[in-house]
Design a protein around this motif. Structure first.
Motif, PDB file in Angstrom:
ATOM      1  N   HIS A  52      95.220 -67.084 -42.797  1.00 22.85           N
ATOM      2  CA  HIS A  52      95.917 -67.709 -43.930  1.00 22.85           C
ATOM      3  C   HIS A  52      95.276 -69.052 -44.294  1.00 22.85           C
ATOM      4  O   HIS A  52      95.153 -69.383 -45.477  1.00 22.85           O
ATOM      5  CB  HIS A  52      97.403 -67.899 -43.623  1.00 22.85           C
ATOM      6  CG  HIS A  52      98.169 -66.619 -43.554  1.00 22.85           C
ATOM      7  ND1 HIS A  52      98.228 -65.708 -44.579  1.00 22.85           N
ATOM      8  CD2 HIS A  52      98.903 -66.083 -42.549  1.00 22.85           C
ATOM      9  CE1 HIS A  52      98.955 -64.668 -44.228  1.00 22.85           C
ATOM     10  NE2 HIS A  52      99.376 -64.865 -42.987  1.00 22.85           N
ATOM     11  N   SER A  57      93.868 -70.147 -51.501  1.00 22.07           N
ATOM     12  CA  SER A  57      95.183 -70.665 -51.882  1.00 22.07           C
ATOM     13  C   SER A  57      95.895 -71.404 -50.753  1.00 22.07           C
ATOM     14  O   SER A  57      97.034 -71.826 -50.916  1.00 22.07           O
ATOM     15  CB  SER A  57      96.062 -69.501 -52.347  1.00 22.07           C
ATOM     16  OG  SER A  57      96.222 -68.561 -51.293  1.00 22.07           O
ATOM     17  N   ALA A  58      95.220 -71.591 -49.611  1.00 18.14           N
ATOM     18  CA  ALA A  58      95.853 -72.232 -48.453  1.00 18.14           C
ATOM     19  C   ALA A  58      96.229 -73.679 -48.754  1.00 18.14           C
ATOM     20  O   ALA A  58      95.512 -74.394 -49.450  1.00 18.14           O
ATOM     21  CB  ALA A  58      94.914 -72.181 -47.259  1.00 18.14           C
ATOM     22  N   THR A  59      97.342 -74.094 -48.205  1.00 17.19           N
ATOM     23  CA  THR A  59      97.773 -75.485 -48.334  1.00 17.19           C
ATOM     24  C   THR A  59      96.982 -76.352 -47.364  1.00 17.19           C
ATOM     25  O   THR A  59      96.318 -75.855 -46.453  1.00 17.19           O
ATOM     26  CB  THR A  59      99.274 -75.622 -48.005  1.00 17.19           C
ATOM     27  OG1 THR A  59      99.465 -75.310 -46.623  1.00 17.19           O
ATOM     28  CG2 THR A  59     100.122 -74.708 -48.878  1.00 17.19           C
ATOM     29  N   PHE A  60      97.082 -77.652 -47.542  1.00 12.67           N
ATOM     30  CA  PHE A  60      96.417 -78.594 -46.640  1.00 12.67           C
ATOM     31  C   PHE A  60      96.876 -78.362 -45.206  1.00 12.67           C
ATOM     32  O   PHE A  60      96.077 -78.369 -44.269  1.00 12.67           O
ATOM     33  CB  PHE A  60      96.708 -80.038 -47.072  1.00 12.67           C
ATOM     34  CG  PHE A  60      96.123 -81.051 -46.136  1.00 12.67           C
ATOM     35  CD1 PHE A  60      94.783 -81.395 -46.224  1.00 12.67           C
ATOM     36  CD2 PHE A  60      96.905 -81.650 -45.157  1.00 12.67           C
ATOM     37  CE1 PHE A  60      94.234 -82.320 -45.348  1.00 12.67           C
ATOM     38  CE2 PHE A  60      96.363 -82.572 -44.281  1.00 12.67           C
ATOM     39  CZ  PHE A  60      95.022 -82.911 -44.381  1.00 12.67           C
ATOM     40  N   THR A  61      98.164 -78.137 -45.019  1.00 15.13           N
ATOM     41  CA  THR A  61      98.725 -77.907 -43.685  1.00 15.13           C
ATOM     42  C   THR A  61      98.170 -76.622 -43.069  1.00 15.13           C
ATOM     43  O   THR A  61      97.834 -76.595 -41.879  1.00 15.13           O
ATOM     44  CB  THR A  61     100.264 -77.840 -43.757  1.00 15.13           C
ATOM     45  OG1 THR A  61     100.736 -79.059 -44.332  1.00 15.13           O
ATOM     46  CG2 THR A  61     100.885 -77.640 -42.396  1.00 15.13           C
ATOM     47  N   GLN A  62      98.055 -75.557 -43.864  1.00 11.74           N
ATOM     48  CA  GLN A  62      97.508 -74.295 -43.355  1.00 11.74           C
ATOM     49  C   GLN A  62      96.033 -74.446 -42.968  1.00 11.74           C
ATOM     50  O   GLN A  62      95.592 -73.901 -41.958  1.00 11.74           O
ATOM     51  CB  GLN A  62      97.670 -73.188 -44.392  1.00 11.74           C
ATOM     52  CG  GLN A  62      99.098 -72.731 -44.571  1.00 11.74           C
ATOM     53  CD  GLN A  62      99.256 -71.783 -45.747  1.00 11.74           C
ATOM     54  OE1 GLN A  62      98.681 -71.980 -46.816  1.00 11.74           O
ATOM     55  NE2 GLN A  62     100.053 -70.735 -45.540  1.00 11.74           N
TER      56      GLN A  62
END
Length: 92
Positions: A52, A57-62
């Motif tokens: 993921h 499209s991953a977020t900074f946290t991911q």
């Protein structure tokens, strides 16, 4: 392969780090059974967050989680996998 009883196991493979995480689990589990848990646990703990976090499209946290888990997984496996790198150092 799992039915072969041996004190030590030696495998030669291609590029598991570049291929897929399922292959890494299979190699690790054959060499050191249970090191990464069962396959379902490995998928949930390592493979899914890393996959993921690698998506566009991953977020900074991911992405941060993917980076941390990738480093941890490599560190854990380094004791058991010998990697040949393309870089060749010449010795005088």
């Amino acid at each position: 392969m799992r039915q072969i009883s041996a004190r030590s196991k030696f495998m030669v493979t291609g590029t598991p780090y570049q291929n897929n995480l399922s292959e890494i689990w299979s190699l690790a589990d054959l060499a050191v059974p249970g090191l990464l848990g069962n396959f379902a646990t490995f998928q949930r703990t390592w493979a899914e967050p890393i996959t993921h976090g690698a998506k566009k499209s991953a977020t900074f946290t991911q992405v941060a989680l993917k980076d941390r888990l990738s480093r941890e997984l490599k560190a854990l496996l380094n004791s058991y996998l010998l990697r040949r790198l393309k870089k060749v150092e010449l010795v005088d």
